[in-house]
Write a protein that holds these residues in place. Structure first.
Motif, short mmCIF file in Angstrom:
data_model
loop_
_atom_site.label_atom_id
_atom_site.label_comp_id
_atom_site.label_asym_id
_atom_site.label_seq_id
_atom_site.Cartn_x
_atom_site.Cartn_y
_atom_site.Cartn_z
N LEU A 164 -0.69 28.57 8.94
CA LEU A 164 -1.17 26.85 9.04
C LEU A 164 -1.74 26.74 9.35
O LEU A 164 -3.22 25.55 9.68
CB LEU A 164 0.20 26.14 9.72
CG LEU A 164 1.21 26.80 8.38
CD1 LEU A 164 2.70 25.71 9.22
CD2 LEU A 164 1.83 26.22 7.98
N VAL A 197 -4.62 18.43 4.39
CA VAL A 197 -3.36 18.68 4.44
C VAL A 197 -2.54 16.90 5.13
O VAL A 197 -1.86 16.81 4.15
CB VAL A 197 -2.37 19.46 5.27
CG1 VAL A 197 -2.88 21.20 4.94
CG2 VAL A 197 -2.40 18.88 6.47
N TRP A 243 -6.36 21.81 12.77
CA TRP A 243 -6.36 22.67 13.27
C TRP A 243 -6.31 24.24 14.88
O TRP A 243 -5.64 24.81 14.81
CB TRP A 243 -7.19 23.69 12.61
CG TRP A 243 -8.51 22.91 13.17
CD1 TRP A 243 -9.42 22.04 13.18
CD2 TRP A 243 -9.87 23.76 13.99
NE1 TRP A 243 -10.49 21.72 13.78
CE2 TRP A 243 -10.66 23.29 13.74
CE3 TRP A 243 -9.46 24.98 14.35
CZ2 TRP A 243 -11.59 23.63 15.15
CZ3 TRP A 243 -10.78 25.31 16.05
CH2 TRP A 243 -11.12 24.93 16.02
N LEU A 256 -4.93 27.11 7.38
CA LEU A 256 -4.80 26.01 6.37
C LEU A 256 -5.32 24.95 6.52
O LEU A 256 -6.36 24.24 5.81
CB LEU A 256 -3.62 25.64 5.66
CG LEU A 256 -3.15 25.14 5.23
CD1 LEU A 256 -3.09 25.68 3.26
CD2 LEU A 256 -1.57 24.31 4.35
N THR A 257 -4.76 24.64 7.37
CA THR A 257 -5.54 22.77 7.47
C THR A 257 -7.24 23.16 8.49
O THR A 257 -7.03 21.83 8.33
CB THR A 257 -4.25 22.41 9.16
OG1 THR A 257 -4.63 23.23 10.48
CG2 THR A 257 -3.05 22.63 9.17
N LEU A 261 1.28 14.47 11.63
CA LEU A 261 1.08 14.55 10.33
C LEU A 261 2.60 13.47 10.15
O LEU A 261 4.12 13.87 9.67
CB LEU A 261 1.74 16.07 10.28
CG LEU A 261 0.81 16.49 9.91
CD1 LEU A 261 1.16 18.77 10.16
CD2 LEU A 261 0.20 16.73 9.08
N LEU A 280 1.35 18.99 0.87
CA LEU A 280 0.48 20.17 1.39
C LEU A 280 0.97 19.85 2.78
O LEU A 280 1.19 20.41 4.02
CB LEU A 280 -0.45 19.85 1.30
CG LEU A 280 -1.56 20.81 0.53
CD1 LEU A 280 -2.99 20.59 -0.03
CD2 LEU A 280 -1.04 22.29 0.24
N THR A 324 3.71 22.05 5.08
CA THR A 324 2.96 22.09 6.99
C THR A 324 4.16 22.16 7.98
O THR A 324 4.29 22.69 8.64
CB THR A 324 1.93 21.61 7.03
OG1 THR A 324 0.67 21.68 6.16
CG2 THR A 324 1.62 21.83 8.75
N THR A 325 4.64 20.40 7.80
CA THR A 325 5.63 20.30 8.46
C THR A 325 7.34 21.65 8.63
O THR A 325 8.03 21.45 9.08
CB THR A 325 6.45 19.12 8.67
OG1 THR A 325 6.51 18.18 7.26
CG2 THR A 325 5.14 18.04 8.91
#
Length: 235
Positions: free
Chosen positions: A108, A117, A202, A111-112, A35, A123, A127-128
């Motif tokens: 999260l 993302v 994920w 989500l990922t 990320l 996004l 997330t971070t």
């Protein structure tokens, strides 16, 4: 389970915080490698990255490290406010705090798993930032438990203590085992997080979420049994 009940409470708390230290290694590897080079647990790393970026470091990120710093502090402040009203040691507030951490990381992970993302700047930043909130809550919770030498998010002071209190330095090597374990576990967590990226963001987040849930549940069960045992003894 009887064997676990025979283990002193301080030792159980140490094991749980070491597990979270491993989890931090996983999360930081996911954040840094997956990320856009941002640490969500190790804020020292973000401060150094920002310093180099402000000096003109090539292609170093600024936005996400800044957001991570701010949201980490927000998470720590919220947890500190909640935990300050509770008793010393493990309590229901401790369990709630760590379940919030587990819940955020679980969300999260989902989500990922369903959204890329990494392809969206917004996004990715969300997330971070959310991970940083979770790590801030975790760090404040660990601080409240006061497990000596274990912060769960950084090991610089742990490495310093290991060396400065060693026999080589004329010390008594107190706490050297837990210090060495904390250093090894955050490194192993980073290895696991980096390896998990071969599958996807994920997976690393799922590993961290499972650990956080296990720590919260184990701590709750131990605290609940201790409290009930104390009530029986008093009766």
């Amino acid at each position: 389970m009887k064997r676990l009940n025979a283990v002193p409470t301080e030792r159980v708390h140490l094991w749980l915080m070491l597990a979270l230290t491993f989890s931090t290694g996983v999360v930081d590897a996911v954040g840094y490698l997956g990320l856009d080079r941002v640490f969500t647990g190790n804020m020292t790393g973000n401060v150094v990255l920002l310093g180099m970026a402000f000096a003109g470091g090539a292609d170093l990120p600024i936005l996400r490290p800044v957001l991570a710093l701010l949201f980490f502090m927000l998470g720590a402040a919220l947890a500190g406010r909640m935990l300050r009203k509770g008793p010393e040691g493990w309590s229901g507030r401790t369990t709630l705090s760590l379940m919030v951490v587990a819940g955020v990381i679980t969300a999260l992970a989902v989500l990922t798993a369903v959204v890329d993302v990494q392809a969206s700047s917004l996004l990715g930043s969300i997330t971070t930032s959310a991970l940083a909130i979770a790590m801030g809550i975790q760090a404040a919770t660990a601080k409240r438990l006061k497990v000596a030498e274990i912060t769960t998010v950084v090991v610089t002071s742990t490495i310093t203590g290991l060396a400065s209190d060693s026999r080589l330095a004329g010390g008594d090597s107190k706490h050297w085992v837990r210090r060495a374990l904390a250093i090894a576990l955050i490194m192993l967590g980073a290895v696991a997080g980096a390896a998990a990226l071969n599958v996807g963001l994920w997976l690393g987040l799922t590993i961290s979420a499972v650990i956080s849930i296990a720590v919260a549940v184990t701590g709750y069960v131990r605290h609940h049994r201790e409290r009930n045992g104390a009530g029986v003894s008093a009766g």
